[in-house]
Motif scaffolding. Structure first.
Motif, mmCIF file in Angstrom:
data_model
loop_
_atom_site.group_PDB
_atom_site.id
_atom_site.type_symbol
_atom_site.label_atom_id
_atom_site.label_comp_id
_atom_site.label_asym_id
_atom_site.label_seq_id
_atom_site.Cartn_x
_atom_site.Cartn_y
_atom_site.Cartn_z
ATOM 1 N N MET A 1 0.834 -1.209 0.000
ATOM 2 C CA MET A 1 0.000 0.000 0.000
ATOM 3 C C MET A 1 0.866 1.255 0.000
ATOM 4 O O MET A 1 0.568 2.230 -0.692
ATOM 5 N N ALA A 2 1.948 1.242 0.758
ATOM 6 C CA ALA A 2 2.851 2.396 0.795
ATOM 7 C C ALA A 2 3.496 2.602 -0.570
ATOM 8 O O ALA A 2 3.641 3.737 -1.037
ATOM 9 N N SER A 3 3.876 1.504 -1.208
ATOM 10 C CA SER A 3 4.465 1.602 -2.545
ATOM 11 C C SER A 3 3.454 2.179 -3.528
ATOM 12 O O SER A 3 3.783 3.062 -4.321
ATOM 13 N N GLY A 4 2.235 1.692 -3.474
ATOM 14 C CA GLY A 4 1.180 2.228 -4.343
ATOM 15 C C GLY A 4 0.926 3.692 -4.060
ATOM 16 O O GLY A 4 0.751 4.501 -4.974
ATOM 17 N N GLN A 5 0.942 4.050 -2.782
ATOM 18 C CA GLN A 5 0.742 5.453 -2.411
ATOM 19 C C GLN A 5 1.892 6.312 -2.920
ATOM 20 O O GLN A 5 1.692 7.421 -3.394
ATOM 21 N N GLY A 6 3.121 5.773 -2.820
ATOM 22 C CA GLY A 6 4.281 6.502 -3.332
ATOM 23 C C GLY A 6 4.175 6.741 -4.830
ATOM 24 O O GLY A 6 4.451 7.846 -5.322
ATOM 25 N N LEU A 7 3.764 5.709 -5.554
ATOM 26 C CA LEU A 7 3.593 5.869 -7.001
ATOM 27 C C LEU A 7 2.484 6.862 -7.320
ATOM 28 O O LEU A 7 2.601 7.681 -8.238
ATOM 29 N N TYR A 8 1.426 6.809 -6.563
ATOM 30 C CA TYR A 8 0.321 7.751 -6.760
ATOM 31 C C TYR A 8 0.794 9.187 -6.496
ATOM 32 O O TYR A 8 0.480 10.104 -7.260
ATOM 33 N N ASN A 9 1.574 9.382 -5.421
ATOM 34 C CA ASN A 9 2.108 10.716 -5.116
ATOM 35 C C ASN A 9 3.036 11.202 -6.222
ATOM 36 O O ASN A 9 3.005 12.378 -6.593
ATOM 37 N N LEU A 10 3.861 10.287 -6.734
ATOM 38 C CA LEU A 10 4.745 10.638 -7.841
ATOM 39 C C LEU A 10 3.941 11.058 -9.066
ATOM 40 O O LEU A 10 4.244 12.059 -9.720
ATOM 41 N N LEU A 11 2.913 10.307 -9.359
ATOM 42 C CA LEU A 11 2.055 10.635 -10.502
ATOM 43 C C LEU A 11 1.368 11.989 -10.310
ATOM 44 O O LEU A 11 1.290 12.794 -11.246
ATOM 45 N N GLU A 12 0.904 12.263 -9.107
ATOM 46 C CA GLU A 12 0.292 13.564 -8.824
ATOM 47 C C GLU A 12 1.298 14.691 -9.036
ATOM 48 O O GLU A 12 0.969 15.715 -9.632
#
Length: 143
Positions: free
Chosen positions: A56-67
């Protein structure tokens, strides 16, 4: 479970007469169990929890990067749009300046060039005519 059991469960909380079937779970709270299995199960649940938290943290990190990439892209395209608007305005000003100031001057230069060409042709004719007159005058002087 019947509807009566569901109502009884929701009103009274878990009742003592309702037991899960052994096919659903092999762990019963009151049954004695092996402490090694309990410890291993606890470790399994902790590690599974850690794994899922990391995913979940990895997915959140990728989402933050995309944002962040989206924000930067929006900023970049806004800058490019402003640049294009400014460039368009400047080009329109230069086109107006060309049509109002430079183009008439270039037309005058073309007219002057045409006049100079005509003067040059006339100067060569006049020079040729002058040479003819000079030759005719020398002939008359010699006679």
């Amino acid at each position: 479970m019947s509807e009566e059991d569901i109502e009884k469960w929701s009103k009274d909380g878990p009742s003592k007469d309702l037991h899960m079937s052994p096919s659903c779970s092999s762990f019963e709270v009151l049954d004695p169990h092996d402490p090694v299995i309990s410890r291993l199960a606890t470790q399994l649940f902790r590690k599974t929890n850690d794994y899922l938290q990391a995913e979940m943290a990895s997915g959140q990190g990728l989402y933050n990067l995309l944002e962040e990439m989206n924000r930067l892209t929006i900023t970049k395209y806004a800058d490019l749009r402003n640049f294009a608007v400014t460039l368009n305005k400047t080009l329109n000003e230069y086109n107006d300046m060309y049509n109002q100031v430079i183009k008439p001057l270039l037309l005058q230069i073309d007219q002057i060039d045409a006049q100079v060409s005509r003067f040059e042709v006339n100067a060569y004719r006049l020079d040729a005519y002058t040479k003819q007159l000079k030759a005719a005058f020398k002939e008359l002087e010699e006679k």
